[in-house]
Design a protein around this motif. Structure first.
Motif, short mmCIF file in Angstrom:
data_model
loop_
_atom_site.label_atom_id
_atom_site.label_comp_id
_atom_site.label_asym_id
_atom_site.label_seq_id
_atom_site.Cartn_x
_atom_site.Cartn_y
_atom_site.Cartn_z
N SER A 445 0.79 -1.14 0.04
CA SER A 445 0.03 0.09 -0.12
C SER A 445 0.84 1.15 -0.07
CB SER A 445 -0.99 0.05 1.28
OG SER A 445 -1.86 -1.04 1.40
N LEU A 446 1.98 1.27 0.73
CA LEU A 446 2.80 2.30 0.67
C LEU A 446 3.55 2.55 -0.51
CD1 LEU A 446 4.48 1.84 4.44
CD2 LEU A 446 2.88 3.73 3.49
N ALA A 451 5.71 5.75 -2.01
CA ALA A 451 6.76 5.52 -1.17
C ALA A 451 7.84 4.84 -1.72
CB ALA A 451 6.39 4.72 0.17
N SER A 452 9.10 5.28 -1.38
CA SER A 452 10.01 4.45 -2.14
C SER A 452 10.34 3.08 -1.43
CB SER A 452 11.58 5.19 -1.57
OG SER A 452 11.77 5.09 -0.36
N ARG A 453 11.16 2.23 -1.65
CA ARG A 453 11.48 0.90 -1.22
C ARG A 453 11.87 0.89 0.19
NH1 ARG A 453 11.90 -3.28 -5.19
NH2 ARG A 453 11.70 -2.41 -7.41
N LEU A 454 12.86 1.77 0.43
CA LEU A 454 13.24 2.22 1.76
C LEU A 454 12.33 2.56 2.68
CD1 LEU A 454 15.51 2.02 3.98
CD2 LEU A 454 16.23 4.33 3.19
N TYR A 459 8.47 1.70 6.98
CA TYR A 459 7.11 1.93 7.68
C TYR A 459 6.08 1.00 7.49
CZ TYR A 459 8.80 6.84 8.18
OH TYR A 459 9.39 7.85 8.57
N GLY A 460 6.33 0.01 6.68
CA GLY A 460 5.34 -1.25 6.20
C GLY A 460 5.94 -2.36 6.92
#
Length: 537
Positions: A445-446, A451-454, A459-460
């Motif tokens: 979802s991120l 969102a970037s891979r990092l 956060y996920g």
């Protein structure tokens, strides 16, 4: 009149002060440990050893492969396998016997007896198998029983505790029915609890076999023979190409043990047939059990074990002499001061090792984890990292310590980093497996939201990993406090240096004092680790 509804108010978030206190305390202990290792007070690097370290590293690309050395290596590998097989078999046998007396179920409401029985395991569990090996060498001499007993005794105590916990988790219907029919508690546990726990017991038994392979290597470093002994000889003569050949043989042996144990554990954990179908005999599990029994029989023949050795007159005389000389423990002021200093070094060494290993394991876990549908490049990178982790845990910590002493000055730091490198190999694998089990939807979802891979991982994935990683790190800390003794036995600092010196001097009263300190230190770390897990849960 219509009542006016008050919109719901979200509960106010509050910081858990207890967690903050434990976290800040951990940071403070790490800073204290780094200061004690001399990181902030002076030079720690040995520039003169950089060239030798370069020769060691470059030899990794050209290991020894001449027929004569490979023949020696093959025989050493067979010795290691035989020690591991018989040591694990003895541990499982002792564990199965001891589990009945340790299970809470068999004691019922008699908590005092249960507590005493569990406390008796503190001594065999608290001493590293290398310590047992050194003690047994002084009683049995250079006999194959040293390797078998040094693995079987401490592993047997650990296995008994785990088996007892497994017995306490199974349904008690059959056990209680047998008690009602007049059976004793031991017989009721044997026939009413063991069959239901058979799957878990089998799975853990094969895990112990994996661990026994690494322990057999460690025992070779103190003179018990096998791959570890050959590795120590090659290292002492600075034959780096032979060292790397032995390291690769160790890695291959550990890989085979890991793959075999994992296959058995997965098959045991697989769901059983539904719909009331009768379970069929599993060819893999049957083959694993039959193969293990055959391996034990071959190992007994290969090592030429003789039970009469354990009851020979010389053995009993030497055992009696050691026991008489070891009691009462020494309590002079100089020894107690030296023990206190060595205990502090040991704690600092273990703290640095676990902090380094945990942070590094988190850093590589995302890449080391297997991801379904990954491309060839991602698969190759993950496979390479997993192989590197295998190499790290295949090489015993004392060898890493000796390598690091090329570029670091003697002290706590080389031993701490050696333990950290080895523990990274173990924790890296465990954290990667935990990463594979994390729900992938939050990260996905991120990523969809931009969102970037990092960022997706931070956060996920990382929040979901915090609990399992903390539990694994604290468990490995309990193991590391024992492994520091092993590193110290070969001169890399900590209480193991003191123990090795007292054994070499045959000062058995002082040896008893040092061993008691090691056991108490292990118990203190176990209790602190348990309190930390409870507080941060």
């Amino acid at each position: 009149m219509t009542a006016v509804r008050t919109p719901p108010v979200a509960p106010r978030l509050r910081r858990d002060r207890r967690r903050w206190a434990w976290g800040l305390g951990g940071v403070a202990v790490l800073g204290w440990s780094l200061a004690g290792a001399g990181l902030f007070s002076g030079p720690v690097v040995n520039p003169a050893g950089v060239r030798q370290f370069g020769r060691f590293a470059s030899a990794a690309l050209s290991p020894a492969h001449d027929a004569e050395f490979l023949g020696v290596l093959a025989e050493a590998t067979l010795v290691t396998v035989a020690y591991a097989a018989l040591g694990a078999a003895l541990a499982v046998a002792l564990g199965a016997i001891g589990a009945v007396g340790l299970a809470r179920t068999t004691w019922g409401r008699r908590r005092a007896g249960w507590t005493v029985s569990r406390s008796l395991l503190a001594v065999p569990r608290g001493l590293h198998e290398a310590v047992w090996g050194l003690l047994l060498l002084n009683v049995l001499g250079l006999d194959p029983w040293v390797g078998v007993l040094a693995i079987g005794i401490p592993y047997g105590a650990v296995t008994a505790k785990v088996f007892a916990d497994l017995l306490d988790e199974v349904p008690r219907g059959g056990y209680e029915a047998l008690l009602a029919a007049g059976a004793g508690r031991g017989s009721a546990a044997l026939y009413g609890l063991l069959p239901s726990a058979a799957g878990g017991l089998l799975s853990y038994s094969f895990y112990r076999l994996e661990c026994a392979v690494r322990s057999a290597v460690v025992l070779g470093l103190i003179g018990a023979g096998g791959l570890g002994y050959q590795l120590a000889l090659s290292f002492a003569s600075l034959r780096w190409e032979q060292v790397w050949a032995a390291v690769y043989a160790l890695a291959a042996l550990c890989m085979l043990a890991d793959l075999g144990g994992r296959a058995v554990r997965r098959r045991v954990a697989a769901p059983r047939p539904a719909g009331g179908q009768a379970p069929t005999r599993d060819p893999l599990l049957t083959g694993a059990v039959v193969g293990s029994l055959a391996l034990m029989a071959w190992s007994w023949w290969f090592l030429a074990l003789t039970p009469a050795t354990l009851t020979a007159g010389r053995t009993l005389d030497q055992l009696g002499y050691v026991l008489r000389a070891a009691w009462p423990p020494a309590a002079d002021g100089d020894l107690l001061a030296a023990v206190a200093v060595a205990a502090v070094d040991t704690v600092q060494m273990s703290v640095i090792a676990i902090a380094l290993a945990t942070a590094s394991a988190l850093g590589v876990s995302g890449l080391a984890a297997r991801r379904p549908g990954a491309g060839p490049g991602r698969w190759a990178l993950g496979a390479g990292i997993r192989f590197a982790l295998l190499l790290l845990r295949a090489v015993p910590p004392p060898v890493w310590a000796l390598v690091l002493l090329f570029v670091l000055l003697p002290g706590v730091l080389p031993g701490a980093l050696a333990l950290g490198v080895y523990t990274l190999g173990v924790l890296g694998r465990l954290v990667a497996e935990a990463t594979e089990e994390v729900d992938p939807r939050p990260r996905a979802s991120l990523r969809v939201a931009g969102a970037s891979r990092l960022g997706g991982w931070l956060y996920g994935v990382l929040p979901a990993l915090s609990g399992p990683v903390l539990a694994l790190a604290l468990y490995r800390w309990e193991v590391a406090i024992r492994d520091t003794v092993l590193v110290g036995l070969l001169g890399a600092g900590g209480i193991g240096v003191l123990l090795s010196g007292r054994i070499a001097a045959f000062d058995w009263a002082a040896v008893t004092t040092v061993l008691a300190t090691i056991v108490l230190l292990s118990l203190a770390v176990d209790l602190l680790s348990e309190r930390t897990r409870t507080a941060l849960r």
